[in-house]
Design an enzyme around this catalytic site. Structure first.
Site, short mmCIF file in Angstrom:
data_model
loop_
_atom_site.label_atom_id
_atom_site.label_comp_id
_atom_site.label_asym_id
_atom_site.label_seq_id
_atom_site.Cartn_x
_atom_site.Cartn_y
_atom_site.Cartn_z
CE LYS A 268 -2.48 -0.15 3.73
NZ LYS A 268 -1.91 -0.60 4.72
NE ARG B 257 -4.39 -0.59 10.45
CZ ARG B 257 -3.30 0.10 10.20
NH1 ARG B 257 -3.33 1.17 9.47
NH2 ARG B 257 -2.14 -0.32 10.65
NE ARG C 152 7.00 -2.34 6.23
CZ ARG C 152 5.70 -2.10 6.17
NH1 ARG C 152 5.11 -1.97 5.00
NH2 ARG C 152 5.00 -2.02 7.26
NE ARG D 152 6.50 0.10 10.58
CZ ARG D 152 5.29 0.14 10.03
NH1 ARG D 152 5.12 0.76 8.88
NH2 ARG D 152 4.27 -0.43 10.62
NE ARG E 6 1.91 -3.94 11.90
CZ ARG E 6 2.85 -3.80 10.99
NH1 ARG E 6 4.00 -4.43 11.10
NH2 ARG E 6 2.66 -3.02 9.96
P1 AMP Z 1 0.82 1.27 9.76
O1 AMP Z 1 2.05 2.04 9.47
O2 AMP Z 1 -0.36 1.76 8.96
O3 AMP Z 1 1.00 -0.22 9.66
O4 AMP Z 1 0.43 1.58 11.29
C1 AMP Z 1 1.29 1.24 12.36
C2 AMP Z 1 0.49 1.15 13.66
O5 AMP Z 1 -0.13 2.42 13.93
C3 AMP Z 1 -0.66 0.16 13.63
O6 AMP Z 1 -0.24 -1.16 13.93
C4 AMP Z 1 -1.57 0.75 14.70
O7 AMP Z 1 -1.08 0.47 16.00
C5 AMP Z 1 -1.44 2.24 14.47
N1 AMP Z 1 -2.43 2.74 13.49
C6 AMP Z 1 -2.19 3.24 12.24
N2 AMP Z 1 -3.32 3.62 11.63
C7 AMP Z 1 -4.32 3.37 12.53
C8 AMP Z 1 -5.74 3.53 12.50
N3 AMP Z 1 -6.36 4.03 11.40
N4 AMP Z 1 -6.45 3.16 13.59
C9 AMP Z 1 -5.83 2.66 14.69
N5 AMP Z 1 -4.52 2.47 14.78
C10 AMP Z 1 -3.75 2.81 13.72
#
Ligand code: AMP
Length: 216
Positions: free
Chosen positions: A13, A88, A127, A161, A172
């Site tokens: 994405k 999400r 990653r 990360r 996740r």
């Molecule tokens: P990502 O980089 O999108 O994988 O996000 C990393 C982490 O941020 C996720 O595992 C969640 O803990 C938090 N996070 C990101 N976007 C959201 C969202 N829309 N709602 C809730 N938690 C989020």
């Protein structure tokens, strides 16, 4: 063009969003990036979010919605936006629809990048991201030309990360299946879903995406 990008962690994405920003001259809005920035600058919001993020759980809807509401009102969203990592869950999707109705900017599409579980695991555990310019690499599939050095900006701060270890990744992916995958149906029922096969060359995936978006 107003797009929600859907796909599991590791579906590509982020990479595809970066391409779309250039193509349509619209910003990529990633709640993950916004949250990581808040954590690294140590804001109150960042402190509240950190624990959930480190465990691979979702941060509260309230925190994320507040961030999105503010971000969507910035002037660079005039031509549209790409939401990456938001919504999400169904409640966030519903809140987003309401917010966009308020702003008079309904969504054009929920664009799903579809990838199998095994490939997702490898993509996630390999990653690497550049701390300076956010370019994303993968040590299995797309390493930087020189080991440890960013191709784009030359920085040597390529990092893995904190939430990309196997245990957190497993969590996740489960969180995705349970909370986020239902959004596929949600946008399908609104006749807004576009489904793209996310396995293959990045260029081919981009082309398939562009071809579908051009039909809107
Ligand atoms: P990502 O980089 O999108 O994988 O996000 C990393 C982490 O941020 C996720 O595992 C969640 O803990 C938090 N996070 C990101 N976007 C959201 C969202 N829309 N709602 C809730 N938690 C989020």
């Amino acid at each position: 063009m107003r797009i929600v990008l859907l796909g599991a962690p590791g579906s590509g994405k982020g990479t595809q969003a970066q391409r779309l920003t250039k193509l349509y001259n619209i910003p990529q809005i990633s709640t993950g990036d916004l949250l990581r920035a808040a954590v690294s600058t140590g804001t109150e919001l960042g402190k509240q979010a950190k624990q959930a993020m480190d465990a691979g759980n979702l941060v509260s809807d309230e925190i994320v919605l507040g961030m999105i509401r503010e971000r969507l009102q910035a002037s660079d969203t005039e031509n549209g936006f790409i939401l990456d990592g938001f919504p999400r869950n169904l409640s966030q999707a519903d809140s987003l629809d309401k917010l966009l109705a308020e702003l008079g900017q309904p969504l054009d599409t929920g664009l799903l990048i579809d990838v199998d579980f095994d490939i997702l695991m490898k993509r996630l555990t390999g990653r690497l991201s550049c701390k300076q310019c956010s370019t994303v690499y993968n040590r299995y599939f797309s390493p930087p030309k020189v080991d440890g050095v960013c191709d784009v900006c030359g920085s040597t701060e390529l990092y893995h990360r904190a939430d990309d270890n196997e245990e957190t990744i497993g969590n996740r992916l489960e969180v995705y299946e349970k909370n986020t995958a239902p959004l596929i149906d949600y946008y399908d029922k609104q006749n807004k879903l576009i489904r793209i096969n996310g396995v293959g060359e990045m260029e081919d995936i981009s082309r398939a995406m562009q071809a579908e978006l051009a039909k809107l």
